[in-house]
Design a protein around this motif. Structure first.
Motif, PDB file in Angstrom:
ATOM      1  N   SER A  21     -48.315   2.733  36.838  1.00  0.00           N
ATOM      2  CA  SER A  21     -47.767   3.549  38.126  1.00  0.00           C
ATOM      3  C   SER A  21     -47.916   3.209  39.427  1.00  0.00           C
ATOM      4  O   SER A  21     -46.782   3.250  39.979  1.00  0.00           O
ATOM      5  N   ARG A  24     -44.194   0.412  38.639  1.00  0.00           N
ATOM      6  CA  ARG A  24     -43.533   0.789  38.354  1.00  0.00           C
ATOM      7  C   ARG A  24     -42.020   0.396  39.094  1.00  0.00           C
ATOM      8  O   ARG A  24     -41.190   0.416  38.772  1.00  0.00           O
ATOM      9  N   ILE A  50     -45.002  10.767  29.836  1.00  0.00           N
ATOM     10  CA  ILE A  50     -44.079  10.912  31.093  1.00  0.00           C
ATOM     11  C   ILE A  50     -43.737  10.450  31.671  1.00  0.00           C
ATOM     12  O   ILE A  50     -42.801   9.436  32.556  1.00  0.00           O
ATOM     13  N   VAL A  51     -44.471   9.099  32.626  1.00  0.00           N
ATOM     14  CA  VAL A  51     -44.302   7.994  33.438  1.00  0.00           C
ATOM     15  C   VAL A  51     -43.362   7.132  32.378  1.00  0.00           C
ATOM     16  O   VAL A  51     -42.300   6.461  33.034  1.00  0.00           O
ATOM     17  N   SER A  53     -41.136   7.627  30.307  1.00  0.00           N
ATOM     18  CA  SER A  53     -39.916   8.330  30.360  1.00  0.00           C
ATOM     19  C   SER A  53     -38.859   8.493  32.057  1.00  0.00           C
ATOM     20  O   SER A  53     -37.664   8.399  32.267  1.00  0.00           O
ATOM     21  N   ASP A  54     -39.715   8.433  32.821  1.00  0.00           N
ATOM     22  CA  ASP A  54     -39.456   8.434  34.235  1.00  0.00           C
ATOM     23  C   ASP A  54     -38.637   6.790  34.279  1.00  0.00           C
ATOM     24  O   ASP A  54     -37.678   7.277  35.310  1.00  0.00           O
ATOM     25  N   ILE A  55     -39.025   6.146  34.151  1.00  0.00           N
ATOM     26  CA  ILE A  55     -39.016   4.402  34.460  1.00  0.00           C
ATOM     27  C   ILE A  55     -38.230   4.616  34.015  1.00  0.00           C
ATOM     28  O   ILE A  55     -36.714   3.632  33.993  1.00  0.00           O
ATOM     29  N   ALA A  57     -35.386   6.945  32.822  1.00  0.00           N
ATOM     30  CA  ALA A  57     -34.707   7.316  33.464  1.00  0.00           C
ATOM     31  C   ALA A  57     -34.651   6.896  34.410  1.00  0.00           C
ATOM     32  O   ALA A  57     -33.039   6.654  34.876  1.00  0.00           O
ATOM     33  N   ALA A  58     -35.286   6.329  35.507  1.00  0.00           N
ATOM     34  CA  ALA A  58     -34.973   5.495  36.508  1.00  0.00           C
ATOM     35  C   ALA A  58     -34.082   4.611  36.405  1.00  0.00           C
ATOM     36  O   ALA A  58     -32.694   3.932  36.954  1.00  0.00           O
ATOM     37  N   ALA A  65     -35.174   7.691  27.562  1.00  0.00           N
ATOM     38  CA  ALA A  65     -36.001   8.326  28.515  1.00  0.00           C
ATOM     39  C   ALA A  65     -36.541   9.444  27.343  1.00  0.00           C
ATOM     40  O   ALA A  65     -37.400  10.183  27.289  1.00  0.00           O
ATOM     41  N   ARG A  85     -37.943  18.957  32.021  1.00  0.00           N
ATOM     42  CA  ARG A  85     -37.258  17.344  31.492  1.00  0.00           C
ATOM     43  C   ARG A  85     -36.373  17.172  31.038  1.00  0.00           C
ATOM     44  O   ARG A  85     -35.219  16.264  30.644  1.00  0.00           O
ATOM     45  N   LEU A  89     -32.822  15.692  30.975  1.00  0.00           N
ATOM     46  CA  LEU A  89     -32.044  13.992  29.584  1.00  0.00           C
ATOM     47  C   LEU A  89     -30.865  14.430  28.945  1.00  0.00           C
ATOM     48  O   LEU A  89     -30.038  13.856  28.599  1.00  0.00           O
TER      49      LEU A  89
END
Length: 311
Positions: A21, A24, A50-51, A53-55, A57-58, A65, A85, A89
């Protein structure tokens, strides 16, 4: 309640996630490596998935993701949020029908929650199904009870959908109400003011609203474009040129902003420069309406914008 950390392995996994975290924003690749180590230690670690997946997606990797969320069980306490979420996606992965099915399922399972309906509205708006999007937003708004400041995005989104669907009086009412809920939101100020300028209505009020929006976000090209366009409708051609030239500097790939600069150049009787700007806008993948306007302008340049009489 059972503590989150029940073993040394769980504790190490928590430490890896905390490190990921922290990393990232600076180094997504290292953050992903830390999360995968965390999942090796604790495979059922939902927060880590979840984190991850967020990375993904970003990084504009919706398939990655989605894969990161795939092994989270349906009975996870965060299951409904994770499904929201997943739906987002799926929409980004050009799997809109699957996303809509998932959102419909969530709406049935959680009949009192606005979130699945609001997200369906977002999905439909992205597909340019504006009337259907407005209906979905209305369903979500119906679940709110008494609206609060936190609910302004729903009225703003429905206002946009209604405006695109050609329902301007209803759209205007929603945008005004969203602004009433959140008077300092620059995105509402900009959209409502620009919509008025497009209709050559309430130009003085639009001018003042855009000054407020730009004070909040002085380097936002879209806001500067709206301000320049409003100045042009007010008959201040030189002021409009100054603002629109800056907007193009900030957003050089935006076809609408380039078109607006061409219009201001035409109003200043700088026809060749206007035609150059419209041709540039044509090369920037304008939408169908913009494409027709640009072809029409290049075929027969419009007359200069007349000075408006304030109402």
């Amino acid at each position: 309640a059972r503590p989150a950390v029940t073993s040394a392995a769980d504790g190490i996994a928590e430490a890896y996630l905390a490190l990921a975290s922290t990393l990232r924003q600076q180094n997504a690749e290292s953050a992903q490596a830390m999360i995968r180590l965390a999942l090796d230690m604790r495979p059922n670690f939902t927060a880590a998935r979840i984190v991850l997946s967020d990375i993904e997606a970003a990084a504009k990797q919706p398939a990655g993701a989605l894969a990161a969320l795939a092994d989270i069980p349906a009975d996870d306490p965060l299951g409904p949020l994770i499904d929201l979420r997943r739906a987002a996606l799926l929409g980004e992965s050009d799997r809109a029908p699957t996303a809509a099915e998932l959102l419909a399922k969530l709406s049935r399972e959680h009949p009192d929650r606005p979130e699945p309906r609001a997200q369906l509205g977002d999905l439909l708006r992205k597909q340019e199904k504006y009337a259907d999007a407005a209906a979905a937003y209305s369903d979500a708004i119906g679940k709110l009870g008494t609206p609060s400041r936190a609910n302004w995005p729903l009225f703003y989104a429905r206002g946009i959908a209604l405006e695109r669907a050609g329902e301007w009086p209803k759209a205007e009412a929603d945008l005004k109400y969203a602004l009433e809920l959140a008077p300092d939101q620059s995105s509402i100020l900009n959209y409502l003011a620009y919509s008025w300028a497009e209709r050559r209505e309430h130009l003085d009020e639009a001018h003042a609203m855009l000054e407020r929006a730009m004070a909040a976000r002085p380097n936002e090209g879209a806001y500067i474009d709206s301000f320049g366009w409003t100045l042009l409708q007010q008959g201040d051609v030189e002021g409009a040129l100054k603002q629109l030239e800056r907007a193009v500097e900030l957003e050089p790939e935006d076809p609408a902003i380039n078109e607006h600069l061409g219009d201001a150049l035409a109003a200043a009787h700088r026809t060749r420069e206007a035609e150059f700007q419209w041709q540039r806008a044509l090369n920037l993948k304008p939408d169908a309406a913009e494409l027709k306007r640009l072809h029409d302008k290049l075929a027969a340049p419009p007359a200069p914008v007349p000075v408006s009489v304030p109402k």
